[in-house]
Design a protein around this motif. Structure first.
Motif, PDB file in Angstrom:
ATOM      1  N   UNK A  37      10.337 -14.347  -6.007  1.00  0.00           N
ATOM      2  CA  UNK A  37      10.486 -14.160  -4.566  1.00  0.00           C
ATOM      3  C   UNK A  37       9.878 -12.844  -4.130  1.00  0.00           C
ATOM      4  N   UNK A  38      10.152 -12.492  -2.859  1.00  0.00           N
ATOM      5  CA  UNK A  38       9.641 -11.233  -2.325  1.00  0.00           C
ATOM      6  C   UNK A  38      10.654 -10.635  -1.365  1.00  0.00           C
ATOM      7  N   UNK A  39      10.509  -9.333  -1.153  1.00  0.00           N
ATOM      8  CA  UNK A  39      11.427  -8.575  -0.311  1.00  0.00           C
ATOM      9  C   UNK A  39      10.629  -7.519   0.434  1.00  0.00           C
ATOM     10  N   UNK A  40      10.738  -7.523   1.774  1.00  0.00           N
ATOM     11  CA  UNK A  40      10.061  -6.527   2.588  1.00  0.00           C
ATOM     12  C   UNK A  40      11.108  -5.794   3.422  1.00  0.00           C
ATOM     13  N   UNK A  41      11.458  -4.563   3.030  1.00  0.00           N
ATOM     14  CA  UNK A  41      12.502  -3.833   3.743  1.00  0.00           C
ATOM     15  C   UNK A  41      12.033  -3.226   5.061  1.00  0.00           C
ATOM     16  N   UNK A  42      10.734  -3.263   5.359  1.00  0.00           N
ATOM     17  CA  UNK A  42      10.221  -2.579   6.540  1.00  0.00           C
ATOM     18  C   UNK A  42      10.229  -3.438   7.797  1.00  0.00           C
ATOM     19  N   UNK A  43      10.485  -4.717   7.678  1.00  0.00           N
ATOM     20  CA  UNK A  43      10.587  -5.549   8.874  1.00  0.00           C
ATOM     21  C   UNK A  43      12.010  -5.453   9.415  1.00  0.00           C
ATOM     22  N   UNK A  51      14.855  -7.889  11.109  1.00  0.00           N
ATOM     23  CA  UNK A  51      15.594  -7.535   9.894  1.00  0.00           C
ATOM     24  C   UNK A  51      14.716  -7.685   8.650  1.00  0.00           C
ATOM     25  N   UNK A  52      15.187  -7.180   7.535  1.00  0.00           N
ATOM     26  CA  UNK A  52      14.426  -7.239   6.275  1.00  0.00           C
ATOM     27  C   UNK A  52      14.107  -8.683   5.908  1.00  0.00           C
ATOM     28  N   UNK A  53      12.898  -8.901   5.387  1.00  0.00           N
ATOM     29  CA  UNK A  53      12.473 -10.234   4.965  1.00  0.00           C
ATOM     30  C   UNK A  53      12.812 -10.426   3.494  1.00  0.00           C
ATOM     31  N   UNK A  54      13.592 -11.482   3.213  1.00  0.00           N
ATOM     32  CA  UNK A  54      13.943 -11.813   1.832  1.00  0.00           C
ATOM     33  C   UNK A  54      13.630 -13.290   1.621  1.00  0.00           C
ATOM     34  N   UNK A  55      12.707 -13.577   0.715  1.00  0.00           N
ATOM     35  CA  UNK A  55      12.333 -14.956   0.395  1.00  0.00           C
ATOM     36  C   UNK A  55      12.511 -15.130  -1.110  1.00  0.00           C
ATOM     37  N   UNK A  56      13.417 -16.029  -1.505  1.00  0.00           N
ATOM     38  CA  UNK A  56      13.710 -16.229  -2.922  1.00  0.00           C
ATOM     39  C   UNK A  56      13.635 -17.710  -3.283  1.00  0.00           C
ATOM     40  N   UNK A  57      13.198 -17.995  -4.521  1.00  0.00           N
ATOM     41  CA  UNK A  57      13.173 -19.353  -5.056  1.00  0.00           C
ATOM     42  C   UNK A  57      14.509 -19.595  -5.755  1.00  0.00           C
ATOM     43  N   UNK A  58      15.458 -20.182  -5.032  1.00  0.00           N
ATOM     44  CA  UNK A  58      16.824 -20.312  -5.530  1.00  0.00           C
ATOM     45  C   UNK A  58      16.913 -21.136  -6.811  1.00  0.00           C
ATOM     46  N   UNK A  59      16.166 -22.249  -6.888  1.00  0.00           N
ATOM     47  CA  UNK A  59      16.246 -23.096  -8.075  1.00  0.00           C
ATOM     48  C   UNK A  59      15.745 -22.373  -9.327  1.00  0.00           C
ATOM     49  N   UNK A  60      14.678 -21.592  -9.201  1.00  0.00           N
ATOM     50  CA  UNK A  60      14.152 -20.859 -10.361  1.00  0.00           C
ATOM     51  C   UNK A  60      15.072 -19.697 -10.742  1.00  0.00           C
ATOM     52  N   UNK A  89       0.794  -1.218   0.000  1.00  0.00           N
ATOM     53  CA  UNK A  89       0.000   0.000   0.000  1.00  0.00           C
ATOM     54  C   UNK A  89       0.823   1.262   0.000  1.00  0.00           C
ATOM     55  N   UNK A  90       0.124   2.368   0.088  1.00  0.00           N
ATOM     56  CA  UNK A  90       0.762   3.669   0.130  1.00  0.00           C
ATOM     57  C   UNK A  90       1.616   3.768   1.392  1.00  0.00           C
ATOM     58  N   UNK A  91       2.836   4.200   1.257  1.00  0.00           N
ATOM     59  CA  UNK A  91       3.810   4.320   2.348  1.00  0.00           C
ATOM     60  C   UNK A  91       4.106   2.989   3.025  1.00  0.00           C
ATOM     61  N   UNK A  92       3.813   1.877   2.337  1.00  0.00           N
ATOM     62  CA  UNK A  92       4.103   0.536   2.847  1.00  0.00           C
ATOM     63  C   UNK A  92       4.685  -0.293   1.704  1.00  0.00           C
ATOM     64  N   UNK A  93       5.892   0.073   1.233  1.00  0.00           N
ATOM     65  CA  UNK A  93       6.442  -0.622   0.068  1.00  0.00           C
ATOM     66  C   UNK A  93       6.885  -2.038   0.383  1.00  0.00           C
ATOM     67  N   UNK A  94       6.477  -2.949  -0.446  1.00  0.00           N
ATOM     68  CA  UNK A  94       6.966  -4.316  -0.446  1.00  0.00           C
ATOM     69  C   UNK A  94       7.263  -4.620  -1.902  1.00  0.00           C
ATOM     70  N   UNK A  95       8.197  -5.522  -2.130  1.00  0.00           N
ATOM     71  CA  UNK A  95       8.681  -5.748  -3.483  1.00  0.00           C
ATOM     72  C   UNK A  95       8.630  -7.217  -3.836  1.00  0.00           C
ATOM     73  N   UNK A  96       8.331  -7.516  -5.089  1.00  0.00           N
ATOM     74  CA  UNK A  96       8.438  -8.861  -5.642  1.00  0.00           C
ATOM     75  C   UNK A  96       9.646  -8.905  -6.555  1.00  0.00           C
ATOM     76  N   UNK A  97      10.357 -10.016  -6.534  1.00  0.00           N
ATOM     77  CA  UNK A  97      11.429 -10.238  -7.498  1.00  0.00           C
ATOM     78  C   UNK A  97      10.798 -11.002  -8.648  1.00  0.00           C
TER      79      UNK A  97
END
Length: 79
Positions: free
Chosen positions: A38-44, A46-55, A12-20
């Protein structure tokens, strides 16, 4: 077709989250993409980074070029 791995903004607005995502280089930032990697949330803390390594490895083998922010995320995760 030139393919790149890059970030797409969600959240949302002022709540950026990102998809890879894998997308055609010509499509807009939040436009059409081929696959979500994957996805990336810099607001937590530590930052949350979840990636599909095989893909990610699959797309890198096929010539996808990661953007600079995605390169930093991959380096952080050790891919």
């Amino acid at each position: 077709m030139a393919v790149s791995m890059r970030l797409t903004r969600v959240g949302g607005k002022k709540d950026p989250q990102w998809r890879v995502v894998v997308a055609d280089r010509r499509s807009p930032r939040d436009g059409r993409f081929i696959e979500v990697l994957g996805r990336y949330n810099p607001q937590t803390e530590p930052s949350t980074i979840v990636l599909k390594e095989d893909r990610i490895r699959h797309w890198l083998e096929r010539g996808a070029q990661p953007s600079e922010p995605v390169q930093k995320l991959l380096k952080t995760q050790g891919i």
